[in-house]
Design a protein around this motif. Structure first.
Motif: not given
Length: 424
Positions: A284-305
Protein backbone atom coordinates in the motif's frame (compact mmCIF):
# COMPACT_ATOMS: atom_id res chain seq x y z
CA UNK A 1 13.10 35.50 -41.77
CA UNK A 2 12.77 39.26 -41.46
CA UNK A 3 14.46 41.01 -38.53
CA UNK A 4 13.08 40.71 -35.04
CA UNK A 5 12.57 44.46 -34.98
CA UNK A 6 10.38 44.28 -38.08
CA UNK A 7 8.41 41.32 -36.67
CA UNK A 8 7.75 43.18 -33.41
CA UNK A 9 6.68 46.23 -35.41
CA UNK A 10 4.17 44.07 -37.28
CA UNK A 11 2.86 42.72 -33.96
CA UNK A 12 2.45 46.25 -32.62
CA UNK A 13 0.67 47.46 -35.74
CA UNK A 14 -1.51 44.46 -36.59
CA UNK A 15 -3.14 43.50 -33.28
CA UNK A 16 -6.43 45.35 -33.70
CA UNK A 17 -9.19 44.17 -36.03
CA UNK A 18 -9.83 40.51 -36.96
CA UNK A 19 -8.52 41.26 -40.47
CA UNK A 20 -5.27 42.65 -39.06
CA UNK A 21 -4.88 39.66 -36.75
CA UNK A 22 -5.41 37.27 -39.66
CA UNK A 23 -2.62 39.01 -41.60
CA UNK A 24 -0.38 39.03 -38.51
CA UNK A 25 -1.05 35.34 -37.95
CA UNK A 26 0.12 34.61 -41.49
CA UNK A 27 3.37 36.52 -40.86
CA UNK A 28 3.95 34.77 -37.55
CA UNK A 29 3.46 31.35 -39.13
CA UNK A 30 6.14 32.18 -41.69
CA UNK A 31 8.57 33.12 -38.91
CA UNK A 32 7.61 30.23 -36.65
CA UNK A 33 9.66 27.12 -36.01
CA UNK A 34 13.43 26.90 -36.19
CA UNK A 35 13.93 30.46 -37.53
CA UNK A 36 12.24 31.94 -34.47
CA UNK A 37 13.70 29.47 -31.97
CA UNK A 38 17.18 30.14 -33.32
CA UNK A 39 16.82 33.68 -31.97
CA UNK A 40 15.13 32.58 -28.71
CA UNK A 41 17.73 34.16 -26.43
CA UNK A 42 17.27 37.50 -28.20
CA UNK A 43 13.48 37.44 -27.99
CA UNK A 44 13.11 38.16 -24.27
CA UNK A 45 14.02 41.88 -24.43
CA UNK A 46 11.46 42.38 -27.21
CA UNK A 47 8.67 41.09 -24.97
CA UNK A 48 9.05 44.26 -22.91
CA UNK A 49 7.90 46.26 -25.97
CA UNK A 50 4.66 44.28 -26.24
CA UNK A 51 1.50 44.21 -24.13
CA UNK A 52 0.33 40.73 -23.08
CA UNK A 53 -3.25 41.97 -23.31
CA UNK A 54 -3.16 44.06 -26.50
CA UNK A 55 -0.59 42.06 -28.50
CA UNK A 56 -1.53 38.61 -27.18
CA UNK A 57 -1.10 36.65 -30.43
CA UNK A 58 2.35 37.99 -31.24
CA UNK A 59 3.42 37.87 -27.62
CA UNK A 60 2.35 34.20 -27.53
CA UNK A 61 4.49 33.28 -30.54
CA UNK A 62 7.61 34.92 -29.07
CA UNK A 63 6.97 33.57 -25.57
CA UNK A 64 6.36 30.02 -26.80
CA UNK A 65 9.56 30.10 -28.88
CA UNK A 66 11.53 31.03 -25.76
CA UNK A 67 9.75 28.61 -23.45
CA UNK A 68 10.14 25.56 -25.70
CA UNK A 69 13.66 26.21 -27.01
CA UNK A 70 15.39 25.20 -23.78
CA UNK A 71 14.67 22.89 -20.87
CA UNK A 72 16.45 25.33 -18.58
CA UNK A 73 14.53 28.58 -18.17
CA UNK A 74 17.48 30.12 -16.34
CA UNK A 75 18.72 30.85 -19.87
CA UNK A 76 15.96 33.46 -20.00
CA UNK A 77 16.10 34.83 -16.49
CA UNK A 78 14.79 31.84 -14.51
CA UNK A 79 12.27 33.04 -11.95
CA UNK A 80 11.74 36.32 -13.74
CA UNK A 81 10.78 34.46 -16.90
CA UNK A 82 8.24 32.40 -14.92
CA UNK A 83 6.75 35.69 -13.74
CA UNK A 84 6.56 36.77 -17.39
CA UNK A 85 4.73 33.56 -18.35
CA UNK A 86 2.37 33.86 -15.38
CA UNK A 87 1.60 37.48 -16.20
CA UNK A 88 0.86 36.61 -19.81
CA UNK A 89 -1.51 33.74 -18.96
CA UNK A 90 -3.39 36.02 -16.59
CA UNK A 91 -3.64 39.09 -18.86
CA UNK A 92 -3.81 37.74 -22.42
CA UNK A 93 -6.81 38.11 -24.71
CA UNK A 94 -8.81 34.89 -25.10
CA UNK A 95 -9.91 35.84 -28.62
CA UNK A 96 -6.31 36.19 -29.77
CA UNK A 97 -4.71 33.18 -28.13
CA UNK A 98 -7.44 30.87 -29.44
CA UNK A 99 -5.98 31.50 -32.91
CA UNK A 100 -2.95 29.46 -31.80
CA UNK A 101 -4.26 27.06 -29.13
CA UNK A 102 -1.40 24.55 -29.41
CA UNK A 103 1.14 27.23 -28.61
CA UNK A 104 -0.89 28.42 -25.66
CA UNK A 105 -1.06 24.86 -24.33
CA UNK A 106 2.72 24.54 -24.76
CA UNK A 107 3.27 27.65 -22.64
CA UNK A 108 0.91 26.34 -19.95
CA UNK A 109 2.72 23.01 -19.91
CA UNK A 110 6.12 24.66 -19.60
CA UNK A 111 4.91 26.67 -16.62
CA UNK A 112 3.52 23.54 -14.96
CA UNK A 113 6.70 21.55 -15.55
CA UNK A 114 8.98 24.31 -14.32
CA UNK A 115 7.16 25.04 -11.06
CA UNK A 116 7.10 21.29 -10.37
CA UNK A 117 10.85 21.06 -10.98
CA UNK A 118 11.39 23.98 -8.63
CA UNK A 119 9.11 22.28 -6.07
CA UNK A 120 7.04 25.46 -5.99
CA UNK A 121 3.70 24.30 -7.44
CA UNK A 122 1.75 27.08 -5.77
CA UNK A 123 3.33 29.58 -8.17
CA UNK A 124 1.53 28.01 -11.10
CA UNK A 125 -1.96 27.80 -9.60
CA UNK A 126 -3.23 31.33 -10.26
CA UNK A 127 -1.90 31.56 -13.86
CA UNK A 128 -3.31 28.18 -14.88
CA UNK A 129 -6.63 28.93 -13.21
CA UNK A 130 -6.84 32.05 -15.40
CA UNK A 131 -5.75 30.04 -18.45
CA UNK A 132 -8.50 27.41 -18.28
CA UNK A 133 -11.50 29.57 -19.34
CA UNK A 134 -9.40 31.40 -21.94
CA UNK A 135 -8.56 28.27 -23.90
CA UNK A 136 -12.02 26.71 -23.57
CA UNK A 137 -14.34 27.04 -26.56
CA UNK A 138 -17.22 26.66 -24.09
CA UNK A 139 -17.51 26.29 -20.29
CA UNK A 140 -18.31 22.60 -20.84
CA UNK A 141 -15.08 21.77 -22.70
CA UNK A 142 -12.32 19.75 -21.02
CA UNK A 143 -8.80 20.89 -21.92
CA UNK A 144 -5.31 19.56 -21.07
CA UNK A 145 -4.89 22.58 -18.76
CA UNK A 146 -7.53 21.16 -16.40
CA UNK A 147 -5.31 18.22 -15.39
CA UNK A 148 -2.18 20.40 -15.20
CA UNK A 149 -4.01 22.79 -12.89
CA UNK A 150 -5.36 20.01 -10.67
CA UNK A 151 -1.98 18.37 -10.20
CA UNK A 152 -0.50 21.67 -9.05
CA UNK A 153 -3.36 22.04 -6.55
CA UNK A 154 -2.56 18.54 -5.27
CA UNK A 155 1.15 19.19 -4.98
CA UNK A 156 0.57 22.47 -3.17
CA UNK A 157 -2.18 20.89 -1.02
CA UNK A 158 -4.48 23.70 -2.14
CA UNK A 159 -7.44 21.37 -2.50
CA UNK A 160 -10.13 24.04 -2.35
CA UNK A 161 -8.50 25.85 -5.27
CA UNK A 162 -9.12 22.74 -7.38
CA UNK A 163 -12.87 23.13 -6.99
CA UNK A 164 -12.86 26.04 -9.44
CA UNK A 165 -12.55 23.58 -12.35
CA UNK A 166 -14.35 20.63 -10.76
CA UNK A 167 -17.76 22.08 -9.96
CA UNK A 168 -18.87 22.70 -13.56
CA UNK A 169 -20.33 20.15 -15.96
CA UNK A 170 -18.05 18.65 -18.63
CA UNK A 171 -19.62 17.47 -21.89
CA UNK A 172 -16.88 18.07 -24.49
CA UNK A 173 -13.72 15.95 -24.42
CA UNK A 174 -11.10 15.98 -27.17
CA UNK A 175 -8.51 13.54 -25.80
CA UNK A 176 -9.24 10.45 -23.65
CA UNK A 177 -6.14 11.04 -21.54
CA UNK A 178 -7.46 14.46 -20.48
CA UNK A 179 -10.65 12.85 -19.17
CA UNK A 180 -8.87 10.08 -17.26
CA UNK A 181 -6.47 12.52 -15.60
CA UNK A 182 -9.24 15.01 -14.81
CA UNK A 183 -11.29 12.32 -13.06
CA UNK A 184 -8.27 10.83 -11.28
CA UNK A 185 -6.82 14.10 -9.99
CA UNK A 186 -10.30 15.45 -9.28
CA UNK A 187 -11.04 12.38 -7.19
CA UNK A 188 -7.85 12.95 -5.23
CA UNK A 189 -8.79 16.60 -4.65
CA UNK A 190 -12.11 15.55 -3.14
CA UNK A 191 -10.39 12.89 -1.02
CA UNK A 192 -8.12 15.63 0.31
CA UNK A 193 -11.22 17.63 1.23
CA UNK A 194 -12.80 14.47 2.71
CA UNK A 195 -15.72 14.85 0.32
CA UNK A 196 -15.72 11.14 -0.35
CA UNK A 197 -19.03 10.84 -2.26
CA UNK A 198 -17.78 13.40 -4.83
CA UNK A 199 -14.43 11.62 -4.99
CA UNK A 200 -16.21 8.33 -5.61
CA UNK A 201 -18.20 9.87 -8.47
CA UNK A 202 -15.09 11.04 -10.32
CA UNK A 203 -13.11 7.86 -9.69
CA UNK A 204 -16.10 5.86 -10.91
CA UNK A 205 -16.01 7.86 -14.16
CA UNK A 206 -12.30 7.10 -14.61
CA UNK A 207 -12.84 3.39 -14.01
CA UNK A 208 -15.89 2.99 -16.25
CA UNK A 209 -14.97 5.38 -19.09
CA UNK A 210 -14.84 3.70 -22.52
CA UNK A 211 -11.42 2.18 -23.20
CA UNK A 212 -10.42 -0.27 -25.87
CA UNK A 213 -7.62 -1.55 -23.64
CA UNK A 214 -6.37 -0.84 -20.15
CA UNK A 215 -4.37 2.28 -19.24
CA UNK A 216 -2.26 3.10 -16.20
CA UNK A 217 -4.48 5.94 -15.04
CA UNK A 218 -7.56 3.69 -14.84
CA UNK A 219 -5.59 1.16 -12.79
CA UNK A 220 -4.52 3.76 -10.21
CA UNK A 221 -8.05 5.19 -10.16
CA UNK A 222 -9.49 1.70 -9.56
CA UNK A 223 -7.29 1.16 -6.51
CA UNK A 224 -8.52 4.39 -4.98
CA UNK A 225 -12.07 3.64 -6.15
CA UNK A 226 -12.09 0.46 -4.04
CA UNK A 227 -10.84 2.31 -0.98
CA UNK A 228 -13.24 5.24 -1.30
CA UNK A 229 -16.15 2.85 -1.98
CA UNK A 230 -15.44 1.12 1.34
CA UNK A 231 -15.33 4.46 3.15
CA UNK A 232 -18.59 5.70 1.60
CA UNK A 233 -20.68 2.53 1.23
CA UNK A 234 -18.89 -0.18 3.17
CA UNK A 235 -18.66 -2.29 0.01
CA UNK A 236 -17.45 -2.15 -3.57
CA UNK A 237 -20.32 -2.23 -6.07
CA UNK A 238 -20.07 -4.41 -9.20
CA UNK A 239 -19.00 -2.80 -12.47
CA UNK A 240 -21.86 -1.34 -14.52
CA UNK A 241 -22.83 -3.46 -17.53
CA UNK A 242 -21.43 -0.88 -19.95
CA UNK A 243 -17.88 -1.27 -18.58
CA UNK A 244 -15.45 -3.06 -20.88
CA UNK A 245 -15.19 -6.74 -19.85
CA UNK A 246 -11.48 -6.91 -20.70
CA UNK A 247 -10.82 -3.70 -18.76
CA UNK A 248 -12.67 -5.11 -15.74
CA UNK A 249 -10.59 -8.25 -15.78
CA UNK A 250 -7.32 -6.37 -16.17
CA UNK A 251 -8.10 -3.86 -13.43
CA UNK A 252 -8.92 -6.67 -11.01
CA UNK A 253 -5.63 -8.38 -11.85
CA UNK A 254 -3.67 -5.17 -11.19
CA UNK A 255 -5.52 -4.46 -7.92
CA UNK A 256 -5.77 -7.93 -6.38
CA UNK A 257 -4.55 -6.82 -2.97
CA UNK A 258 -7.27 -4.16 -2.84
CA UNK A 259 -9.93 -6.76 -3.62
CA UNK A 260 -8.59 -8.84 -0.73
CA UNK A 261 -8.78 -5.76 1.49
CA UNK A 262 -12.43 -5.35 0.51
CA UNK A 263 -13.13 -8.97 1.43
CA UNK A 264 -11.46 -8.54 4.80
CA UNK A 265 -13.46 -5.36 5.40
CA UNK A 266 -16.75 -7.08 4.62
CA UNK A 267 -16.09 -9.61 7.41
CA UNK A 268 -16.56 -6.79 9.92
CA UNK A 269 -13.60 -7.67 12.13
CA UNK A 270 -11.46 -4.67 12.94
CA UNK A 271 -8.67 -6.93 14.27
CA UNK A 272 -8.53 -9.03 11.09
CA UNK A 273 -8.55 -5.92 8.89
CA UNK A 274 -5.78 -4.33 10.95
CA UNK A 275 -3.69 -7.48 10.63
CA UNK A 276 -4.23 -7.59 6.87
CA UNK A 277 -3.20 -3.94 6.49
CA UNK A 278 -0.06 -4.43 8.59
CA UNK A 279 0.91 -7.50 6.56
CA UNK A 280 0.55 -5.63 3.28
CA UNK A 281 1.55 -2.12 4.34
CA UNK A 282 4.61 -2.16 2.08
CA UNK A 283 2.44 -2.74 -0.99
CA UNK A 284 0.00 0.00 0.00
CA UNK A 285 2.89 2.35 0.75
CA UNK A 286 4.40 1.56 -2.64
CA UNK A 287 1.17 2.76 -4.23
CA UNK A 288 1.13 5.77 -1.87
CA UNK A 289 -2.30 4.65 -0.70
CA UNK A 290 -1.43 3.77 2.89
CA UNK A 291 -2.98 6.95 4.27
CA UNK A 292 -6.24 6.23 2.47
CA UNK A 293 -6.12 2.60 3.62
CA UNK A 294 -5.90 3.81 7.22
CA UNK A 295 -9.01 5.90 6.64
CA UNK A 296 -10.72 2.71 5.45
CA UNK A 297 -9.78 1.10 8.75
CA UNK A 298 -11.16 4.08 10.65
CA UNK A 299 -14.40 3.91 8.66
CA UNK A 300 -15.00 0.39 9.93
CA UNK A 301 -15.85 1.82 13.35
CA UNK A 302 -18.46 4.02 11.68
CA UNK A 303 -19.84 1.12 9.66
CA UNK A 304 -20.15 -1.11 12.72
CA UNK A 305 -21.84 1.65 14.73
CA UNK A 306 -24.33 2.10 11.88
CA UNK A 307 -25.10 -1.62 12.08
CA UNK A 308 -25.90 -1.24 15.77
CA UNK A 309 -28.53 1.42 14.98
CA UNK A 310 -30.41 -1.20 12.97
CA UNK A 311 -30.62 -3.53 15.96
CA UNK A 312 -30.88 -1.40 19.11
CA UNK A 313 -32.91 1.61 20.25
CA UNK A 314 -30.57 2.39 23.15
CA UNK A 315 -27.09 1.24 23.95
CA UNK A 316 -24.43 2.30 26.44
CA UNK A 317 -21.18 3.86 25.27
CA UNK A 318 -19.37 0.99 26.97
CA UNK A 319 -21.33 -1.57 24.97
CA UNK A 320 -20.71 0.34 21.75
CA UNK A 321 -16.96 0.44 22.46
CA UNK A 322 -16.93 -3.30 23.12
CA UNK A 323 -19.02 -4.15 20.04
CA UNK A 324 -16.98 -2.15 17.54
CA UNK A 325 -13.61 -2.86 19.25
CA UNK A 326 -12.83 0.66 20.43
CA UNK A 327 -10.54 0.97 23.44
CA UNK A 328 -12.69 3.14 25.74
CA UNK A 329 -16.26 4.46 26.06
CA UNK A 330 -14.76 7.92 25.49
CA UNK A 331 -13.55 6.80 22.05
CA UNK A 332 -17.04 5.49 21.30
CA UNK A 333 -18.54 8.82 22.36
CA UNK A 334 -16.24 10.76 20.02
CA UNK A 335 -17.15 8.52 17.08
CA UNK A 336 -20.88 8.79 17.77
CA UNK A 337 -20.70 12.58 18.14
CA UNK A 338 -18.80 12.89 14.85
CA UNK A 339 -21.34 10.71 13.04
CA UNK A 340 -24.24 12.72 14.48
CA UNK A 341 -22.55 15.95 13.34
CA UNK A 342 -22.02 14.54 9.84
CA UNK A 343 -25.64 13.35 9.64
CA UNK A 344 -24.60 9.71 9.30
CA UNK A 345 -26.75 8.59 12.25
CA UNK A 346 -29.55 10.19 14.25
CA UNK A 347 -28.96 9.80 17.97
CA UNK A 348 -28.62 11.58 21.30
CA UNK A 349 -26.27 10.90 24.20
CA UNK A 350 -27.30 11.07 27.84
CA UNK A 351 -24.10 12.29 29.49
CA UNK A 352 -25.39 11.36 32.95
CA UNK A 353 -25.68 7.62 32.42
CA UNK A 354 -23.61 7.23 29.24
CA UNK A 355 -26.52 5.90 27.20
CA UNK A 356 -27.01 6.49 23.47
CA UNK A 357 -30.55 6.63 22.05
CA UNK A 358 -30.90 6.02 18.31
CA UNK A 359 -33.67 7.88 16.42
CA UNK A 360 -35.39 7.79 13.05
CA UNK A 361 -34.45 10.33 10.39
CA UNK A 362 -36.20 13.57 11.50
CA UNK A 363 -36.34 14.99 7.97
CA UNK A 364 -39.95 15.24 6.82
CA UNK A 365 -39.10 16.69 3.37
CA UNK A 366 -41.59 19.52 3.75
CA UNK A 367 -39.48 22.46 4.91
CA UNK A 368 -39.03 25.49 2.64
CA UNK A 369 -35.31 24.75 2.31
CA UNK A 370 -35.91 21.14 1.28
CA UNK A 371 -38.58 22.12 -1.26
CA UNK A 372 -36.21 24.68 -2.78
CA UNK A 373 -33.44 22.09 -2.89
CA UNK A 374 -35.67 19.56 -4.65
CA UNK A 375 -36.91 22.21 -7.09
CA UNK A 376 -33.35 23.24 -7.94
CA UNK A 377 -32.36 19.61 -8.47
CA UNK A 378 -35.33 19.00 -10.78
CA UNK A 379 -34.49 22.04 -12.91
CA UNK A 380 -30.83 20.97 -13.15
CA UNK A 381 -31.78 17.43 -14.15
CA UNK A 382 -34.20 18.77 -16.77
CA UNK A 383 -31.48 20.95 -18.27
CA UNK A 384 -29.05 18.02 -18.17
CA UNK A 385 -31.58 15.77 -19.93
CA UNK A 386 -32.00 18.32 -22.73
CA UNK A 387 -28.23 18.66 -23.07
CA UNK A 388 -27.73 14.91 -23.30
CA UNK A 389 -30.51 14.62 -25.87
CA UNK A 390 -28.80 17.31 -27.96
CA UNK A 391 -25.43 15.57 -27.69
CA UNK A 392 -27.01 12.24 -28.65
CA UNK A 393 -28.61 13.84 -31.70
CA UNK A 394 -25.31 15.40 -32.79
CA UNK A 395 -23.42 12.13 -32.32
CA UNK A 396 -25.96 10.18 -34.32
CA UNK A 397 -25.21 12.46 -37.28
CA UNK A 398 -21.43 12.57 -36.81
CA UNK A 399 -19.67 10.55 -39.49
CA UNK A 400 -16.51 10.27 -37.37
CA UNK A 401 -18.53 8.66 -34.58
CA UNK A 402 -20.33 6.34 -37.02
CA UNK A 403 -16.92 5.18 -38.27
CA UNK A 404 -15.90 4.14 -34.73
CA UNK A 405 -14.51 0.65 -34.72
CA UNK A 406 -13.08 0.86 -38.23
CA UNK A 407 -10.67 3.77 -38.20
CA UNK A 408 -10.30 4.76 -34.56
CA UNK A 409 -6.88 4.17 -33.03
CA UNK A 410 -6.40 2.00 -29.97
CA UNK A 411 -4.97 3.11 -26.65
CA UNK A 412 -2.59 0.73 -24.98
CA UNK A 413 -1.48 0.60 -21.34
CA UNK A 414 1.85 2.27 -22.11
CA UNK A 415 0.29 5.05 -24.19
CA UNK A 416 -0.43 6.86 -20.93
CA UNK A 417 2.46 8.25 -18.90
CA UNK A 418 3.00 6.87 -15.45
CA UNK A 419 0.50 8.53 -13.14
CA UNK A 420 2.26 10.64 -10.48
CA UNK A 421 0.11 9.23 -7.67
CA UNK A 422 2.95 9.83 -5.22
CA UNK A 423 1.75 13.38 -4.80
CA UNK A 424 -1.03 12.39 -2.46
Amino acid sequence: MESLEALVAHIQGLSGSPEELAHLHSLLKQADGEPLRAHAAALVPFLAHLSPETHSLGYLYLLEACATSSSNLSDFGGGDFLVTIGGFLTACSADQIRLAPDKFLNVCRVLKDQVMQLNMPIRGIAPLRAAVPKIQSSPEQLTPVHADYLILCLLAKQYKAGLSVLEGDIFEVDQPKDLFLYCYYGGMIYVGLKKFPKALELLHNAVTAPMSSLNAIAVEAYKKYILVSLIVNGQVPPFPKYTSISAQRSMRNHAQIYAELSTSYSNGSKTDLETFIQSNSAAFQSDNNLGLVKQVLSSMYKRNIQRLTQTYLTLSLEDIARSVQLETPRDAEMHVLRMIEDGEIHASINQKDGMVSFHEDPEQYKSVEMVEHIDTSIHRLTALSKKLASIDQNMSCDTAYLMTGRDRGRFDYDDFDSVPHKYF
